[in-house]
Design a protein around this motif. Sequence first.
Motif, PDB file in Angstrom:
ATOM      1  N   THR A  22      -3.581  11.585   8.381  1.00  0.00           N
ATOM      2  CA  THR A  22      -3.386  12.913   7.791  1.00  0.00           C
ATOM      3  C   THR A  22      -2.705  12.815   6.432  1.00  0.00           C
ATOM      4  N   LEU A  23      -1.629  12.031   6.349  1.00  0.00           N
ATOM      5  CA  LEU A  23      -0.904  11.888   5.087  1.00  0.00           C
ATOM      6  C   LEU A  23      -1.777  11.266   3.999  1.00  0.00           C
ATOM      7  N   ILE A  24      -2.501  10.209   4.357  1.00  0.00           N
ATOM      8  CA  ILE A  24      -3.323   9.512   3.371  1.00  0.00           C
ATOM      9  C   ILE A  24      -4.458  10.411   2.871  1.00  0.00           C
ATOM     10  N   CYS A  25      -5.122  11.114   3.773  1.00  0.00           N
ATOM     11  CA  CYS A  25      -6.219  11.996   3.375  1.00  0.00           C
ATOM     12  C   CYS A  25      -5.708  13.166   2.540  1.00  0.00           C
ATOM     13  N   LEU A  59      -6.424   3.039   0.210  1.00  0.00           N
ATOM     14  CA  LEU A  59      -6.996   4.014   1.139  1.00  0.00           C
ATOM     15  C   LEU A  59      -7.690   3.312   2.301  1.00  0.00           C
ATOM     16  N   PHE A  60      -8.429   2.252   1.989  1.00  0.00           N
ATOM     17  CA  PHE A  60      -9.112   1.479   3.030  1.00  0.00           C
ATOM     18  C   PHE A  60      -8.123   0.862   4.011  1.00  0.00           C
ATOM     19  N   LEU A  61      -7.062   0.241   3.480  1.00  0.00           N
ATOM     20  CA  LEU A  61      -6.073  -0.403   4.346  1.00  0.00           C
ATOM     21  C   LEU A  61      -5.337   0.625   5.204  1.00  0.00           C
ATOM     22  N   ALA A  62      -4.954   1.750   4.610  1.00  0.00           N
ATOM     23  CA  ALA A  62      -4.202   2.761   5.352  1.00  0.00           C
ATOM     24  C   ALA A  62      -5.047   3.343   6.485  1.00  0.00           C
ATOM     25  N   LEU A  63      -6.308   3.639   6.223  1.00  0.00           N
ATOM     26  CA  LEU A  63      -7.173   4.194   7.266  1.00  0.00           C
ATOM     27  C   LEU A  63      -7.450   3.154   8.347  1.00  0.00           C
ATOM     28  N   THR A 250       1.899   4.026   4.807  1.00  0.00           N
ATOM     29  CA  THR A 250       1.640   5.218   3.995  1.00  0.00           C
ATOM     30  C   THR A 250       2.303   5.152   2.623  1.00  0.00           C
ATOM     31  N   VAL A 251       3.603   4.904   2.589  1.00  0.00           N
ATOM     32  CA  VAL A 251       4.357   5.022   1.333  1.00  0.00           C
ATOM     33  C   VAL A 251       3.819   4.117   0.227  1.00  0.00           C
ATOM     34  N   PRO A 252       3.580   2.798   0.454  1.00  0.00           N
ATOM     35  CA  PRO A 252       3.071   1.975  -0.647  1.00  0.00           C
ATOM     36  C   PRO A 252       1.728   2.456  -1.179  1.00  0.00           C
ATOM     37  N   PHE A 253       0.857   2.959  -0.298  1.00  0.00           N
ATOM     38  CA  PHE A 253      -0.475   3.376  -0.711  1.00  0.00           C
ATOM     39  C   PHE A 253      -0.482   4.754  -1.356  1.00  0.00           C
TER      40      PHE A 253
END
Length: 301
Positions: A22-25, A59-63, A250-253
């Motif tokens: 949710t956060l990344i999107c 984005l790829f790594l976070a998902l 989340t935070v680094p990305f």
Amino acid sequence: MSEQEAVAALHWNNNISVATITLICYEYFLLLDKEVMYVWKRPWSLMSCLYLIVRYFGLFLALLWGCWGGLLYMPQSVSYDLVVLMEWGFSVYFCFAEVILIWRLYALYNRSKLLLYVLLGLFIPIVVVLVWANIFLYSRPSAFSVIEIITPDAKYCTLSFKMGPMPAIYTSIPIVCYEIFLLVLAAAKLVKHLKDRKKLNARPNAYVLAIVHHHFVYFFLNLLNQIFLVVLWDHVSTPAMSLSELFNDTVPFILTPRLIISIWDTHAHDKCVYVSTKFEDCRCLTSPREFERHEMGTRVV
């Protein structure tokens, strides 16, 4: 691990996964309009390429981190390879983020080639340390593995560490020291800049303030990230580990692309005559502040 603990760990994992995705999107769509404005509608440059790497690779790594573990079931054999891929990917992402900081310091110090070579020369041992750490900590089954947890209602994979946190601590020390060095350089430039501006009774350059502010923010958040990475190697409770993973995933990305966009945004809303050029040309830092008067066809300082 008892069945009750396994179920609780699965619930924590799924909740953290939903929060991560949710956060990344949300962050992706929040910056999309500015990305189109500053990247896709302008000629590409080195900073544009670095932005796209940290934006979409992050984005790829976070998902992938968000989906792995329980939200989507993946067999144990596949999970181990994915975790190794994600750990190596995180290190690659960190390297690109550091290159961006180095490039920003290069801009602050009037495009000093000597400083650039020194920073890159000191950065190479950091890369070597990261490669060694990924091989020693995450690429050996004797140190790190993935185990499958099976309950009556579900089955999922989780991390299993077979050694203590000390190797991770030793690895983080040179990284933190290098971050401190970058921070000191940024702070020293800010102090000198403020003194020079005070003598001229002029306001500080907005770009200098923004870059140094970003260095401070990145340093403290990266320090927390290194601490949480070490925490994951220790035998901590499930809630503590889950919250650490949420921060690391989340935070680094989110931070690195946002810092780049914020500099471009500051540049775009300034009245500098170089506003039509890319910020990384550095002329808005090294040239006198000039302003355009289109109606008179002249420039004033």
